[in-house]
Design a protein around this motif. Sequence first.
Motif, PDB file in Angstrom:
ATOM      1  N   UNK A  90      -0.351  11.481   8.965  1.00 59.93           N
ATOM      2  CA  UNK A  90      -0.850  10.191   9.451  1.00 59.93           C
ATOM      3  C   UNK A  90      -1.942  10.441  10.477  1.00 59.93           C
ATOM      4  N   UNK A  91      -2.763   9.403  10.727  1.00 58.91           N
ATOM      5  CA  UNK A  91      -3.831   9.503  11.704  1.00 58.91           C
ATOM      6  C   UNK A  91      -4.023   8.146  12.352  1.00 58.91           C
ATOM      7  N   UNK A  92      -4.597   8.147  13.550  1.00 58.60           N
ATOM      8  CA  UNK A  92      -4.790   6.934  14.339  1.00 58.60           C
ATOM      9  C   UNK A  92      -6.245   6.859  14.759  1.00 58.60           C
ATOM     10  N   UNK A  93      -6.831   5.674  14.609  1.00 61.56           N
ATOM     11  CA  UNK A  93      -8.199   5.438  15.088  1.00 61.56           C
ATOM     12  C   UNK A  93      -8.325   3.985  15.502  1.00 61.56           C
ATOM     13  N   UNK A  94      -8.738   3.772  16.751  1.00 57.70           N
ATOM     14  CA  UNK A  94      -8.888   2.412  17.245  1.00 57.70           C
ATOM     15  C   UNK A  94      -7.570   1.677  17.227  1.00 57.70           C
ATOM     16  N   UNK A  95      -7.537   0.561  16.493  1.00 61.90           N
ATOM     17  CA  UNK A  95      -6.316  -0.244  16.387  1.00 61.90           C
ATOM     18  C   UNK A  95      -5.615  -0.057  15.056  1.00 61.90           C
TER      19      UNK A  95
ATOM     20  N   UNK B 252      -1.871  13.956   0.304  1.00 58.33           N
ATOM     21  CA  UNK B 252      -1.078  14.915   1.071  1.00 58.33           C
ATOM     22  C   UNK B 252      -1.592  15.019   2.501  1.00 58.33           C
ATOM     23  N   UNK B 253      -2.912  14.828   2.709  1.00 48.45           N
ATOM     24  CA  UNK B 253      -3.523  14.852   4.033  1.00 48.45           C
ATOM     25  C   UNK B 253      -4.417  13.624   4.161  1.00 48.45           C
ATOM     26  N   UNK B 254      -4.565  13.144   5.372  1.00 47.18           N
ATOM     27  CA  UNK B 254      -5.555  12.089   5.605  1.00 47.18           C
ATOM     28  C   UNK B 254      -6.065  12.182   7.022  1.00 47.18           C
ATOM     29  N   UNK B 255      -7.355  11.827   7.176  1.00 45.43           N
ATOM     30  CA  UNK B 255      -7.995  11.794   8.494  1.00 45.43           C
ATOM     31  C   UNK B 255      -9.005  10.651   8.525  1.00 45.43           C
ATOM     32  N   UNK B 256      -9.087  10.022   9.673  1.00 43.66           N
ATOM     33  CA  UNK B 256     -10.187   9.091   9.918  1.00 43.66           C
ATOM     34  C   UNK B 256     -11.454   9.899  10.186  1.00 43.66           C
ATOM     35  N   UNK B 257     -12.538   9.529   9.514  1.00 41.23           N
ATOM     36  CA  UNK B 257     -13.840  10.158   9.758  1.00 41.23           C
ATOM     37  C   UNK B 257     -14.810   9.039  10.137  1.00 41.23           C
ATOM     38  N   UNK B 258     -14.717   8.553  11.359  1.00 44.99           N
ATOM     39  CA  UNK B 258     -15.551   7.401  11.754  1.00 44.99           C
ATOM     40  C   UNK B 258     -16.996   7.830  12.002  1.00 44.99           C
TER      41      UNK B 258
ATOM     42  N   UNK C 115     -20.328   5.370  10.748  1.00 44.19           N
ATOM     43  CA  UNK C 115     -20.745   3.972  10.931  1.00 44.19           C
ATOM     44  C   UNK C 115     -19.579   3.019  10.738  1.00 44.19           C
ATOM     45  N   UNK C 116     -18.596   3.437   9.943  1.00 44.34           N
ATOM     46  CA  UNK C 116     -17.398   2.628   9.702  1.00 44.34           C
ATOM     47  C   UNK C 116     -16.174   3.514   9.896  1.00 44.34           C
ATOM     48  N   UNK C 117     -15.006   2.878   9.889  1.00 46.57           N
ATOM     49  CA  UNK C 117     -13.750   3.621  10.071  1.00 46.57           C
ATOM     50  C   UNK C 117     -13.231   4.080   8.715  1.00 46.57           C
ATOM     51  N   UNK C 118     -13.956   4.945   8.062  1.00 46.69           N
ATOM     52  CA  UNK C 118     -13.539   5.389   6.728  1.00 46.69           C
ATOM     53  C   UNK C 118     -12.466   6.478   6.837  1.00 46.69           C
ATOM     54  N   UNK C 119     -11.678   6.547   5.770  1.00 48.19           N
ATOM     55  CA  UNK C 119     -10.580   7.506   5.670  1.00 48.19           C
ATOM     56  C   UNK C 119     -10.917   8.560   4.622  1.00 48.19           C
ATOM     57  N   UNK C 120     -10.528   9.808   4.920  1.00 45.54           N
ATOM     58  CA  UNK C 120     -10.596  10.877   3.925  1.00 45.54           C
ATOM     59  C   UNK C 120      -9.173  11.186   3.491  1.00 45.54           C
TER      60      UNK C 120
ATOM     61  N   UNK D  61      -3.806  19.092  -4.955  1.00 46.13           N
ATOM     62  CA  UNK D  61      -4.537  19.785  -6.020  1.00 46.13           C
ATOM     63  C   UNK D  61      -6.024  19.910  -5.744  1.00 46.13           C
ATOM     64  N   UNK D  62      -6.536  19.302  -4.641  1.00 48.58           N
ATOM     65  CA  UNK D  62      -7.933  19.476  -4.264  1.00 48.58           C
ATOM     66  C   UNK D  62      -8.801  18.252  -4.443  1.00 48.58           C
ATOM     67  N   UNK D  63      -8.240  17.104  -4.822  1.00 44.50           N
ATOM     68  CA  UNK D  63      -9.030  15.888  -4.956  1.00 44.50           C
ATOM     69  C   UNK D  63      -9.186  15.229  -3.595  1.00 44.50           C
ATOM     70  N   UNK D  64     -10.394  14.718  -3.331  1.00 44.90           N
ATOM     71  CA  UNK D  64     -10.700  14.080  -2.042  1.00 44.90           C
ATOM     72  C   UNK D  64     -11.349  12.735  -2.314  1.00 44.90           C
ATOM     73  N   UNK D  65     -10.873  11.701  -1.624  1.00 42.24           N
ATOM     74  CA  UNK D  65     -11.397  10.347  -1.813  1.00 42.24           C
ATOM     75  C   UNK D  65     -11.685   9.718  -0.453  1.00 42.24           C
ATOM     76  N   UNK D  66     -12.820   9.072  -0.352  1.00 42.76           N
ATOM     77  CA  UNK D  66     -13.185   8.344   0.858  1.00 42.76           C
ATOM     78  C   UNK D  66     -13.031   6.854   0.582  1.00 42.76           C
ATOM     79  N   UNK D  67     -12.467   6.128   1.547  1.00 41.74           N
ATOM     80  CA  UNK D  67     -12.313   4.684   1.391  1.00 41.74           C
ATOM     81  C   UNK D  67     -12.138   4.049   2.756  1.00 41.74           C
ATOM     82  N   UNK D  68     -12.335   2.753   2.803  1.00 45.15           N
ATOM     83  CA  UNK D  68     -12.115   1.982   4.026  1.00 45.15           C
ATOM     84  C   UNK D  68     -10.648   1.595   4.123  1.00 45.15           C
ATOM     85  N   UNK D  69     -10.049   1.658   5.292  1.00 48.21           N
ATOM     86  CA  UNK D  69      -8.609   1.366   5.398  1.00 48.21           C
ATOM     87  C   UNK D  69      -8.253  -0.071   5.095  1.00 48.21           C
TER      88      UNK D  69
END
Length: 1203
Positions: free
Chosen positions: A242-247, A288-294, A296-301, A306-314
């Motif tokens: 889990x990860x925390x960013x802002x609210x 399996x893993x997630x991080x906020x990568x803020x 311009x926006x608060x996007x999530x990685x 297995x190595x797949x990575x997806x970026x999206x807005x929470x």
Amino acid sequence: MNFEGLDPGLAEFSPAMHSTLDPVLDAHLNPSLLQNVELDPEGVALEALPVQESVHIMEGVYSELHSVVADVGVPVSVSHFDLHEEMLWVGSHGGHATSFFGPALERYSSFQVNGSDDIRQIQSLENGILFLTKNNLKYMARGGLIIFDYLLDESEDMHSLLLTDNNTLLVGGLQNHVLEIDLNTVQETQKYAVETPGVTIMRQTNRFFFCGHTSGKVSLRDLRSFKVEHEFDAFSGSLSDFDVHGNLLAACGFSSRLTGLACDRFLKVYDLRMMRAITPLQVHVDPAFLRFIPTYTSRLAIISQSGQCQFCEPTGLANPADIFHVNPVGPLLMTFDVSASKQALAFGDSEGCVHLWTDSPEPSFNPYSRETEFALPCLVDSLPPLDWNQDLLPLSLIPVPLTTDTLLSDWPAANSVPAPRRAPPVDAEILRTMKKVGFIGYAPNPRTRLRNQIPYRLKESDHEFDNFSQVAESPTGREEEPLHTVSKKYRKVTIKYSKLGLEDFDFKHYNKTLFAGLEPHIPNAYCNCMIQVLYFLEPVRCLIQNHLCQKEFCLACELGFLFHMLDLSRGDPCQGSNFLRAFRTIPEASALGLILADSDEASGKGSLARLIQRWNRFILTQLHQDMQELEVPQAYRGAGGSFCSSGDSVIGQLFSCEMENCSLCRCGSETVRASSTLLFTLSYPEDKTGKNYDFAQVLKRSICLEQNTQAWCDNCEKYQPTIQTRNIRHLPDILVINCEVNSSKEADFWRLQAEVAFKIAVKKFGGEMKSKEFALADRKELRSPEGFLRCSSIEELKNVWLPFSIRMKMTKNKGLDVCNWADEHELSSLGAPSQWGPARAEEEHGVYVYDLMATVVHIRDSRTGGSLVAHIKVGETYHQRKEGVTHQQWYLFNDFLIEPIDKYEAVQFDMNWKVPAILYYVKRNLNSRYNLNIKNPIEASVLLAEASLARKQRKTHTTFIPLMLNEMPQVGDLVGLDAEFVTLNEEEAELRSDGTKSTIKPSQMSVARITCVRGQGPNEGIPFIDDYISTQEQVVDYLTQYSGIKPGDLDAKISSKHLTTLKSTYLKLRFLIDIGVKFVGHGLQKDFRVINLMVPKDQVLDTVYLFHMPRKRMISLRFLAWYFLDLKIQGETHDSIEDARTALQLYRKYLELSKNGTEPESFHKVLKGLYEKGRKMDWKVPEPESQTSPKSKAALRQGDWVG
């Protein structure tokens, strides 16, 4: 991170498979990563692996920039971007840390953090790096130097750490508390209780601490008090990340399904302003893993295993077009981290590779990184090269410091003349009185010097032997260093005694496992290694523990009692004093020279290798005889239903080999006799040509022995030269081999065969290992069936001649085929149908595969007289009982030093100091052939009345009332116990130069009287055991003042006491322990140690510790009885009945004063008053007329204690 629910293949990884720190290449490694890797002969990767061609990076889009190998084949356990410098840190499952500098990932430093545990989290600080392992927190400089090493409790299982400020650290794990550690003092300052155990992830904002639990919950805690403010029940199975960013708080994890845990593709998102969940976010990968990568926006990685990575807005929808794929070398991604600048992502996979993805061609890891310090370059490289082939080359090009002094190489010839040391002059008195006979002179001794002695002089090199703290050495071990230094863990270990005896000796320093070592200070304890070997043979252990007979000195019974203690121990050492006492009484042992005098054992006189081989033959024969006297238990019938005859024993089934001995006279007469043997002795060929012999060839030659000798011929009626041959009828389940390396001749044979075997291995594999084009087909030859490399470098095959497995096949013409057996061979190659089991295949084909289980080694150390150690392959059942895991591992057993080792170390024999003595091979799947149930043979009848050995004892002298059937103790019942002892051998000590006494060997005590009193019921305080123990050994001191034992009390001819054998009383105490009673006494630790009993700590209530304050002196029973009970005990002598009753009364008083342990603060005040009174009176009980106890003065009023 919590790994529950991840790919089950991860659970198969064991640090034992990667015990060596030098990695080797894996066959599944991507060949494109290996283009610029240079390998030394051991296969160690020397440089990082940069990508060859320039990679085009699109600005703002993450793409792979570099991939490097950290530890080949060892999974990456954690990755971390340095917060102060442009560095990436990587930790492995093997406890190794590696750092890479800059986006090019140039290797900066690499060092070992922990020898056995994986690195679970890394945190960078200004001056160094924090590494967290299972129960260890280590702070190291970026170059690898240790700043501090903080060892946590062994029961801890830490997984996460959080730096709350510059000097404070929170550490959490699978236990129900979180520790707060001050980094300035390196001490634990707080221990916060956690209602939901299993804190594996921790985060922090300016409002809360966030703790992720293995149960799937996320708790929000107050920054000051660490109390729970709010809790989110995110997942029903387990939390992954889990990860925390802002609210916003986002979490991924596993949900419970009917078939188990399943990865949940819905991310749980929570609004921290309203403290409630918002719409879950569905993603297209298994997170399996997630991080906020803020940015311009608060996007999530979101990263999958297995190595797949997806970026999206929470708060938006996930788009499948936003998925990219990391190409790991191994099948799984193990770790993920984001740099502080959000410009770089780091991935670590299960094959030890690290992948760096960035969104720009020249990323920076931190917004403001400080400059990194590098090692100074070598100045020699900047000097111009000199061609020595040119005669006119000026030597002035060589830089030499300007000096006017004479150079060291300009040595005066006068100082170069050989000057041999002259012999000291002969005493003038000797020359005056000398009488010559021929060229020999005789003179009386003038007594001016010590006879046959030389002055003891300390050499400057002595500190090389004395500063070794891990393995203590005896005082005799201070000679000159031998040419071949013995490895530290193999040196003879001794116990350093202090004023407190063994109480402050740190055995945990020598043994970090849960297996029990054996103490070496007991006479004839040289056999400790063989006791361990027999214990770790599962059928032998179960058989011995099921055995019980009426013989007073039965080695099988005493060995069973010792095995029971080894089972109960959780890493604490045991001692075989009772077993060795019975061993000393066996006449055959004395006749074989197996009983050493103390002086011979200390000085190492005689050959320990010969001694332990004789002991090995003796113990197997003795156990075979002891088992033959009893009916074999029903539990030990073979798996196939066969059962040994009444004249045989289970020991015979396990070890015995049936043979035919054929004697052929030159007249043609042939005599055949059937016999059996419990072990074989190696017979070496007479060959000095350096011919290569397999171990299997030598073993076959030793088993099927053929020799010419003089023997009686009935046909010729006289002794004739005969040819004697030996054929095998039936092979044993356990093959025991005495190596008989007792002279330089046999040692040279082992050395020569090991050298030849190593040359063959180098010729076969060495060239390929040095070449970059090492064929994968050839590498498979070095692999086990599971795919793991059998050795990490060719150097591990040095000094190796012994195979790990051998195959033996019985031929139809009573012959025997023996060959070395590699792991990849299968029994199916014998032609047996696959539907047949292994036992059926063996019956049909007479083929058996034996695996090496133990090697007993003689350590030749001139400083300590040598010692004996054992390498033992500990099976799955032992690990399951002790550690709760199922795997096999080789261990070194050196008395109380126990250490896991690589399996190749068990078969490496450097004949200069490490000589093989005994080998144990066991049939594959041996345990499946026997029923390994253990039924406690000790019954309640041992507590009933028994006859005394003393001839003069009368009923009027009886001091106890035996238990009736309706008084049999139950679980939790109290029993007061006290024991008295006599001295068999006096203490050996020496005075140091400062006047203090140093104990070399403690006094050897023997139990003389054991008393047990009832702890409850109408007969409370009445003894039911008061046994005087008969001894056949000479008593040096009866200690009458302290024990109450008088000369004659232990003699059956004149004693009037209730005299029994030690075994009889030992069985009574064992029954009480097994039934679960609680023993109450004073100083029970020493009592149980001398009696040689292992009692669980929760069954011991020791008043010496109940009435004790930390870091204060222990208080005698006499003073406690006077102070609390107003009793005057132990006047002239001690009485064990009186002492046991007093200990029971003191325990009742303790419960009264502490309110059954519910008011520790009030009881602490009681103890303070006790210690104040003791100091005033110098801990002496006053005479009856001088002063009464505080109790008689009403000082023990309940109100006074509470107030």
